[in-house]
Design an enzyme around this catalytic site. Structure first.
Site, PDB file in Angstrom:
ATOM      1  N   ARG A  49      37.390  -0.876 108.485  1.00 31.43           N
ATOM      2  CA  ARG A  49      37.480  -1.816 107.622  1.00 31.43           C
ATOM      3  C   ARG A  49      37.991  -1.441 106.282  1.00 31.43           C
ATOM      4  NH1 ARG A  49      34.799   0.519 104.445  1.00 31.43           N
ATOM      5  NH2 ARG A  49      35.297  -0.864 102.821  1.00 31.43           N
ATOM      6  N   GLY A  50      38.303  -2.226 105.358  1.00 34.08           N
ATOM      7  CA  GLY A  50      39.128  -1.896 103.977  1.00 34.08           C
ATOM      8  C   GLY A  50      40.376  -2.015 104.138  1.00 34.08           C
ATOM      9  N   ALA A  51      40.995  -2.487 103.430  1.00 29.58           N
ATOM     10  CA  ALA A  51      42.530  -3.136 103.470  1.00 29.58           C
ATOM     11  C   ALA A  51      43.465  -2.034 104.124  1.00 29.58           C
ATOM     12  CB  ALA A  51      43.029  -3.863 102.219  1.00 29.58           C
ATOM     13  N   ARG A  92      41.272 -10.741 111.091  1.00 26.90           N
ATOM     14  CA  ARG A  92      40.638 -10.988 110.018  1.00 26.90           C
ATOM     15  C   ARG A  92      41.805 -11.310 109.102  1.00 26.90           C
ATOM     16  NH1 ARG A  92      36.653  -6.459 107.192  1.00 26.90           N
ATOM     17  NH2 ARG A  92      35.978  -8.164 106.383  1.00 26.90           N
ATOM     18  N   GLN A 199      28.326  -2.373 102.179  1.00 31.44           N
ATOM     19  CA  GLN A 199      29.282  -1.380 102.164  1.00 31.44           C
ATOM     20  C   GLN A 199      29.281  -0.320 101.018  1.00 31.44           C
ATOM     21  OE1 GLN A 199      29.940  -4.703 102.766  1.00 31.44           O
ATOM     22  NE2 GLN A 199      31.851  -4.856 104.087  1.00 31.44           N
ATOM     23  N   ASP A 240      41.973  -6.612  98.396  1.00 33.77           N
ATOM     24  CA  ASP A 240      42.366  -7.032  99.757  1.00 33.77           C
ATOM     25  C   ASP A 240      43.653  -7.738  99.722  1.00 33.77           C
ATOM     26  OD1 ASP A 240      39.128  -6.639 100.150  1.00 33.77           O
ATOM     27  OD2 ASP A 240      40.113  -6.184 101.823  1.00 33.77           O
ATOM     28  N   ASN A 250      39.138  -9.462  96.598  1.00 33.82           N
ATOM     29  CA  ASN A 250      38.342  -8.303  96.935  1.00 33.82           C
ATOM     30  C   ASN A 250      36.713  -8.633  97.429  1.00 33.82           C
ATOM     31  OD1 ASN A 250      38.147  -5.237  97.250  1.00 33.82           O
ATOM     32  ND2 ASN A 250      36.585  -5.446  95.569  1.00 33.82           N
ATOM     33  N   LYS A 251      36.132  -7.704  97.905  1.00 32.56           N
ATOM     34  CA  LYS A 251      34.553  -8.255  98.376  1.00 32.56           C
ATOM     35  C   LYS A 251      34.078  -9.132  97.509  1.00 32.56           C
ATOM     36  CE  LYS A 251      33.454  -7.195 101.571  1.00 32.56           C
ATOM     37  NZ  LYS A 251      33.757  -8.131 102.537  1.00 32.56           N
TER      38      LYS A 251
HETATM   39  O1  MRU Z   1      34.901  -6.629 104.522  1.00 35.55           O
HETATM   40  P1  MRU Z   1      35.397  -5.161 104.193  1.00 35.55           P
HETATM   41  O2  MRU Z   1      34.377  -4.035 104.121  1.00 35.55           O
HETATM   42  O3  MRU Z   1      36.644  -4.903 104.966  1.00 35.55           O
HETATM   43  O4  MRU Z   1      35.860  -5.370 102.563  1.00 35.55           O
HETATM   44  C1  MRU Z   1      36.494  -4.234 101.804  1.00 35.55           C
HETATM   45  C2  MRU Z   1      36.737  -4.311 100.533  1.00 35.55           C
HETATM   46  O5  MRU Z   1      36.543  -5.472  99.984  1.00 35.55           O
HETATM   47  C3  MRU Z   1      37.679  -3.087  99.985  1.00 35.55           C
HETATM   48  O6  MRU Z   1      37.044  -3.261  98.451  1.00 35.55           O
HETATM   49  C4  MRU Z   1      38.973  -3.591  99.956  1.00 35.55           C
HETATM   50  O7  MRU Z   1      39.319  -3.613 101.210  1.00 35.55           O
HETATM   51  C5  MRU Z   1      39.753  -2.493  99.267  1.00 35.55           C
HETATM   52  S1  MRU Z   1      39.688  -0.816 100.400  1.00 35.55           S
HETATM   53  C6  MRU Z   1      40.507   0.440  99.770  1.00 35.55           C
END
Ligand code: MRU
Length: 348
Positions: A49-51, A92, A199, A240, A250-251
Site C-alpha cells: 500500500r502507499g501510492a 484500487r 497505518q 495519493d 490523501n488518507k
Molecule cells: O490506504 P493506503 O494505506 O494505501 O493509504 C496510503 C496513504 O494515504 C499515504 O499517505 C499515501 O499513499 C502516500 S504514501 C508515500
C-alpha cells in the site's frame, strides 16, 4: 529500512517478494507473489500500500499477468497487455501512481512492438525494475529537500504512513523526517493512529522506532488538542493524487488535519513524487475516492464494535484544498503556496 518493501526476485520466470503489511507490527512476514491475481489481492487488502509502492506493485502485476501470454503476434499481445492493465487498475482507484506505472509499461510495450514477444516481456520487466530504482532515488531526494522544512527541535505531526513501506524505500513525508534526523536535528513526531486501518499506529510508529526517532502515538481525534498545546510546529503527510490546482487526495482524515492546522497557524506540508500529480484533473473534485468495506469500521480490536445492521460510510481518502497547503515537496523542488501556475512551472 530494516526490510525491503517490494522487490522482484530472479529473471522473467521469477516472482515478487513483498513485506505483508497487514501482519505488522507484530510480525515481519514476507509474501511471495507469483500471479497477477495474487498481486491484485495483495493490493486490494493492503498487504502492499502507499501510492508509490502501488505504482511498483501495479507494474509488477502487469509483468506477472502477461509473462505467460501465449500471443504470437503484436496485436494479440497488445490486447493481453491492455486487458491485464485494465484488470490491475480495478484493484484500487485513488492512488494515481498505479495508473501512471501501468501506462508507462503500456508505452514501453508499444515502443518495442517490432520485437519478438519474449523480448517485449523482458522489456516490461526491465521497465518495472527501473521504476523501483527511480523510486528509491526520488524518495531520498524528497527527504533531502523536505528536511529543510523541519526546524531543529520541531514537533511534527503526520497521518497514515508515508514511509519506506509506502515506497521502494525511505518514503516521502517520513523521508523528510529520516533526513532531518540523519542531519542531527532533534525532532519529536506525533503519529495519528489513522482509523480505520491504523497505518499510523501499525506502520509509522514502527518505522520511526526502527530509525530511532522519538514518536508519540495519538488517536486521530487528539490532533487538535496537541496543536492547541503548542506541541506541533508543522504537519507533513504524503499524497495519493494531486490535481493540477494542488488539491491533494490523501488518507481519510488528512483534510480535517489541514483545517485544524490552519486554525492553529501550523504549516501543513505534503511530500510526494512527480508521479503522484495528475495534471489531467483540474481540481480535487474530480479525484476518484475509494470506498471500502463496512467491516473495516464495524469490526475492530478483534471484535464487532457496532450493532449488526449499522449503516456505514467508509471513504478511504479525502481531498485537502490547495489553499490549506503551505508547500508540496517533490523531487524537483519545493512548491510553495501550490497553485495551477506554480505546479506547472515546477513540473515543466
Ligand atoms: O490506504 P493506503 O494505506 O494505501 O493509504 C496510503 C496513504 O494515504 C499515504 O499517505 C499515501 O499513499 C502516500 S504514501 C508515500
Amino acid at each position: 529500512m530494516p526490510v525491503s518493501t517490494i522487490e522482484w526476485i530472479g529473471d522473467l520466470d521469477g516472482y515478487v517478494r513483498l513485506i505483508d503489511q497487514t501482519a505488522l507490527p507484530t510480525e515481519v512476514v514476507y509474501k511471495e507473489v507469483r500471479t497477477c491475481e495474487e498481486m491484485w489481492e495483495a493490493i486490494r487488502v493492503l498487504r502492499v500500500r502507499g501510492a508509490p509502492a502501488l505504482g511498483i506493485a501495479g507494474a509488477l502485476a502487469l509483468v506477472l499477468g502477461v509473462r505467460s501470454s501465449t500471443a504470437d503476434t503484436w496485436d494479440e499481445f497488445r490486447k493481453d497487455v491492455e486487458n491485464t492493465a485494465a484488470y490491475v487498475g480495478t484493484s484500487r482507484p485513488t492512488a494515481v501512481n498505479l495508473f501512471w506505472a501501468l501506462s508507462r509499461l503500456k508505452t514501453v510495450a508499444e515502443e518495442h512492438n517490432n520485437l519478438p514477444i519474449p523480448d517485449i516481456k523482458e522489456a516490461l520487466l526491465d521497465e518495472s525494475l527501473r521504476i523501483i530504482d527511480e523510486d528509491r532515488r526520488v524518495s531520498h531526494r524528497i527527504g533531502e529537500l523536505g528536511q529543510e522544512l523541519i526546524p531543529d527541535g520541531a514537533g511534527v505531526l503526520t497521518h497514515c504512513n508515508a514511509g519506506g513501506l509506502a515506497t521502494a524505500e525511505y518514503g516521502t513525508a517520513l523521508a523528510a523526517l529520516f533526513a532531518a534526523h540523519e542531519k542531527g536535528k532533534t525532532i519529536r513526531v506525533f503519529a495519528d493512529e489513522t482509523r480505520p486501518l491504523l497505518q499510523g499506529a501499525r506502520l509509522t510508529t514502527w518505522e520511526l522506532q526502527q530509525a530511532g526517532i522519538p514518536v508519540t502515538l495519538i488517536c486521530d481525534n487528539m490532533a487538535a488538542v496537541v496543536m492547541a498545546q503548542g506541541k506541533v510546529d508543522c504537519v507533513i503527510v504524503g499524497a495519493d493524487r494531486i490535481a493540477a490546482n494542488g488539491d491533494t487526495a490523501n488518507k481519510i482524515g488528512t483534510y480535517g488535519l489541514a483545517v485544524v492546522a490552519q486554525a492553529h497557524d501550523v504549516p501543513f506540508y505534503v511530500a510526494a513524487p512527480v508521479s503522484t500529480f495528475d495534471l489531467t484533473l483540474e481540481s480535487g473534485a474530480e479525484i476518484p475516492i475509494e470506498e471500502r468495506p463496512d467491516e473495516e469500521i464495524t469490526e475492530g480490536m478483534g471484535r464487532r464494535i457496532a450493532p449488526e445492521g449499522t449503516e456505514v460510510y467508509n471513504p478511504a481518502f479525502d481531498v485537502t484544498p490547495a489553499d490549506l497547503i503551505a508547500a508540496i515537496v517533490t523531487e524537483r523542488g519545493i512548491i510553495r503556496n501550490p497553485s495551477k501556475e506554480s505546479i506547472l512551472l515546477a513540473l515543466s
